[in-house]
Design a protein around this motif. Sequence first.
Motif, PDB file in Angstrom:
ATOM      1  N   SER A  89      -7.438 -14.328  -9.858  1.00 55.47           N
ATOM      2  CA  SER A  89      -7.960 -13.568 -10.698  1.00 55.47           C
ATOM      3  C   SER A  89      -6.988 -12.244 -11.262  1.00 55.47           C
ATOM      4  N   GLU A  90      -7.036 -12.017 -12.578  1.00 53.68           N
ATOM      5  CA  GLU A  90      -5.904 -10.712 -12.892  1.00 53.68           C
ATOM      6  C   GLU A  90      -6.383  -9.533 -11.989  1.00 53.68           C
ATOM      7  N   SER A  91      -7.843  -9.382 -11.769  1.00 59.85           N
ATOM      8  CA  SER A  91      -8.038  -8.400 -11.335  1.00 59.85           C
ATOM      9  C   SER A  91      -7.765  -8.126  -9.617  1.00 59.85           C
ATOM     10  N   GLU A  92      -7.382  -9.232  -9.226  1.00 56.12           N
ATOM     11  CA  GLU A  92      -7.276  -9.320  -7.552  1.00 56.12           C
ATOM     12  C   GLU A  92      -5.473  -9.499  -7.421  1.00 56.12           C
ATOM     13  N   LYS A  93      -4.921  -8.460  -6.540  1.00 57.42           N
ATOM     14  CA  LYS A  93      -3.681  -8.590  -6.464  1.00 57.42           C
ATOM     15  C   LYS A  93      -3.391  -8.629  -4.960  1.00 57.42           C
ATOM     16  N   PHE A  94      -2.228  -8.613  -4.426  1.00 54.93           N
ATOM     17  CA  PHE A  94      -1.901  -8.811  -3.123  1.00 54.93           C
ATOM     18  C   PHE A  94      -1.355  -7.076  -2.676  1.00 54.93           C
ATOM     19  N   SER A  95      -1.632  -6.276  -3.759  1.00 56.11           N
ATOM     20  CA  SER A  95      -1.408  -4.793  -3.804  1.00 56.11           C
ATOM     21  C   SER A  95      -2.865  -4.339  -3.074  1.00 56.11           C
ATOM     22  N   ASP A  96      -3.850  -4.982  -3.319  1.00 54.98           N
ATOM     23  CA  ASP A  96      -5.081  -4.537  -2.913  1.00 54.98           C
ATOM     24  C   ASP A  96      -5.484  -4.936  -1.379  1.00 54.98           C
ATOM     25  N   LEU A  97      -5.955  -3.979  -0.575  1.00 56.91           N
ATOM     26  CA  LEU A  97      -6.145  -4.118   0.909  1.00 56.91           C
ATOM     27  C   LEU A  97      -7.392  -4.992   1.089  1.00 56.91           C
ATOM     28  N   GLN A  98      -8.193  -5.657   0.211  1.00 59.86           N
ATOM     29  CA  GLN A  98      -8.972  -6.806   0.669  1.00 59.86           C
ATOM     30  C   GLN A  98      -8.168  -7.947   0.730  1.00 59.86           C
ATOM     31  N   SER A  99      -7.389  -8.193  -0.396  1.00 58.96           N
ATOM     32  CA  SER A  99      -6.608  -9.498  -0.522  1.00 58.96           C
ATOM     33  C   SER A  99      -5.599  -9.514   0.813  1.00 58.96           C
ATOM     34  N   LEU A 100      -5.130  -8.324   1.192  1.00 62.96           N
ATOM     35  CA  LEU A 100      -4.131  -8.431   2.330  1.00 62.96           C
ATOM     36  C   LEU A 100      -4.877  -8.604   3.682  1.00 62.96           C
ATOM     37  N   GLN A 101      -6.043  -8.179   3.690  1.00 69.17           N
ATOM     38  CA  GLN A 101      -6.820  -8.238   4.893  1.00 69.17           C
ATOM     39  C   GLN A 101      -7.276  -9.944   4.935  1.00 69.17           C
ATOM     40  N   VAL A 102      -7.553 -10.598   4.058  1.00 72.78           N
ATOM     41  CA  VAL A 102      -7.751 -12.243   3.919  1.00 72.78           C
ATOM     42  C   VAL A 102      -6.454 -12.754   4.255  1.00 72.78           C
ATOM     43  N   SER A 103      -5.335 -12.262   4.052  1.00 65.45           N
ATOM     44  CA  SER A 103      -3.835 -12.909   4.057  1.00 65.45           C
ATOM     45  C   SER A 103      -3.861 -12.530   5.569  1.00 65.45           C
ATOM     46  N   LEU A 143      -3.216  -3.416   9.507  1.00 64.37           N
ATOM     47  CA  LEU A 143      -3.182  -2.762   8.255  1.00 64.37           C
ATOM     48  C   LEU A 143      -3.938  -1.592   8.256  1.00 64.37           C
ATOM     49  N   PRO A 144      -3.647  -0.666   7.110  1.00 66.52           N
ATOM     50  CA  PRO A 144      -4.314   0.609   7.071  1.00 66.52           C
ATOM     51  C   PRO A 144      -5.685   0.449   6.703  1.00 66.52           C
ATOM     52  N   ASP A 145      -6.578   1.317   7.179  1.00 64.46           N
ATOM     53  CA  ASP A 145      -7.923   1.331   6.734  1.00 64.46           C
ATOM     54  C   ASP A 145      -8.490   1.799   5.458  1.00 64.46           C
ATOM     55  N   ASN A 146      -7.609   2.170   4.569  1.00 66.14           N
ATOM     56  CA  ASN A 146      -8.015   2.612   3.237  1.00 66.14           C
ATOM     57  C   ASN A 146      -6.725   2.230   2.220  1.00 66.14           C
ATOM     58  N   GLN A 147      -7.184   2.192   1.236  1.00 63.06           N
ATOM     59  CA  GLN A 147      -6.017   1.833  -0.016  1.00 63.06           C
ATOM     60  C   GLN A 147      -5.105   2.836  -0.265  1.00 63.06           C
ATOM     61  N   GLU A 148      -5.516   4.110  -0.011  1.00 60.51           N
ATOM     62  CA  GLU A 148      -4.608   5.159  -0.372  1.00 60.51           C
ATOM     63  C   GLU A 148      -3.254   5.051   0.939  1.00 60.51           C
ATOM     64  N   ASN A 151      -0.964   2.257  -0.241  1.00 63.28           N
ATOM     65  CA  ASN A 151      -0.187   2.380  -1.108  1.00 63.28           C
ATOM     66  C   ASN A 151       1.228   3.384  -0.511  1.00 63.28           C
ATOM     67  N   GLN A 152       0.954   4.195   0.161  1.00 60.60           N
ATOM     68  CA  GLN A 152       1.869   4.869   1.091  1.00 60.60           C
ATOM     69  C   GLN A 152       2.849   3.974   1.966  1.00 60.60           C
ATOM     70  N   CYS A 153       2.186   3.146   2.435  1.00 63.18           N
ATOM     71  CA  CYS A 153       3.043   1.851   3.362  1.00 63.18           C
ATOM     72  C   CYS A 153       3.885   1.101   2.357  1.00 63.18           C
ATOM     73  N   PHE A 154       3.439   0.813   1.293  1.00 63.57           N
ATOM     74  CA  PHE A 154       4.019  -0.102   0.338  1.00 63.57           C
ATOM     75  C   PHE A 154       5.509   0.824  -0.366  1.00 63.57           C
ATOM     76  N   GLN A 155       5.200   2.058  -0.603  1.00 65.76           N
ATOM     77  CA  GLN A 155       6.391   3.063  -1.152  1.00 65.76           C
ATOM     78  C   GLN A 155       7.279   3.106   0.005  1.00 65.76           C
ATOM     79  N   ALA A 156       6.824   3.224   1.247  1.00 64.67           N
ATOM     80  CA  ALA A 156       7.918   3.320   2.535  1.00 64.67           C
ATOM     81  C   ALA A 156       8.593   2.324   2.664  1.00 64.67           C
ATOM     82  N   VAL A 157       8.030   1.058   2.718  1.00 64.13           N
ATOM     83  CA  VAL A 157       8.747  -0.397   2.785  1.00 64.13           C
ATOM     84  C   VAL A 157       9.846  -0.548   1.672  1.00 64.13           C
ATOM     85  N   GLU A 158       9.265   0.039   0.393  1.00 67.53           N
ATOM     86  CA  GLU A 158      10.211  -0.551  -0.810  1.00 67.53           C
ATOM     87  C   GLU A 158      11.484   0.713  -0.894  1.00 67.53           C
TER      88      GLU A 158
END
Length: 244
Positions: A89-103, A143-148, A151-158
């Motif tokens: 789905s276009e609305s589901e990305k691996f930047s979303d917490l729920q999708s990463l939890q499944v991963s 994994l972090p417990d919330n989306q905010e 997002n900080q973790c993504f920025q830190a790794v990048e």
Amino acid sequence: AGMSPTWNKWFAEKKLVQLYHALFQHQRKVLLFLLMICVWACALLPQIELNGSLISEIPEKSDAFKDSKFIESEFGGGRSFEMVLSANSESEKFSDLQSLQVSDQIVRFLEDSLKLSFVISPVSMLKAANKAFSGGDPSLYNLPDNQEKLNQCFQAVEQTQYGQDLRRFLSDDKSQLRISGRMPEISIKEYQIIEKKLADFFKKLPDKRNLKYSLTGASHVLDKTPGYLAENMVYSLLLAFILI
């Protein structure tokens, strides 16, 4: 030395002609015999099994075999494992917490049930970043417990030297995530068992969020190649028999 022209001429004029007449005179019996062979061959086709591995072709006393066993014991094996998760789905990305939890659930299954070693994925990178943000506490390697926070973790790794690795394992649009690992050299049949276990696990996964997976990599392709060759050879033989 080859056969003499005289002998070849005699064989062609006498024996081949006799064989031709014999087959022509008993053509019904010949056709019935060929039909019985075809039926017997078709009945045995489902029992054909493909199996084997690269390590099984190496003598146990050779240095190559010893090196393979050393890599298996010290580095988790010489066989690579590659898996790609894709968002349908276009609305589901691996930047979303729920999708990463499944991963994360899938990664844990690969490590615990399929015994993969040295598993690398964006999930492990983000877990490490969350641990660092939490003061380095090993119990917070998750994994972090919330989306905010995610997002900080993504920025830190990048912004670190691992940013390039993150881009290698996560597509630019965040729609595909790659999981890589190591495993011992196994046979084709053993790998098929692993494929079935993974398929069963994925089917029973409660919240897949419309994700799908595919196995890839050089080892996966090498295991599939004998099957493709055998299938094409069978179809070619059947086609040749029908045409003849």
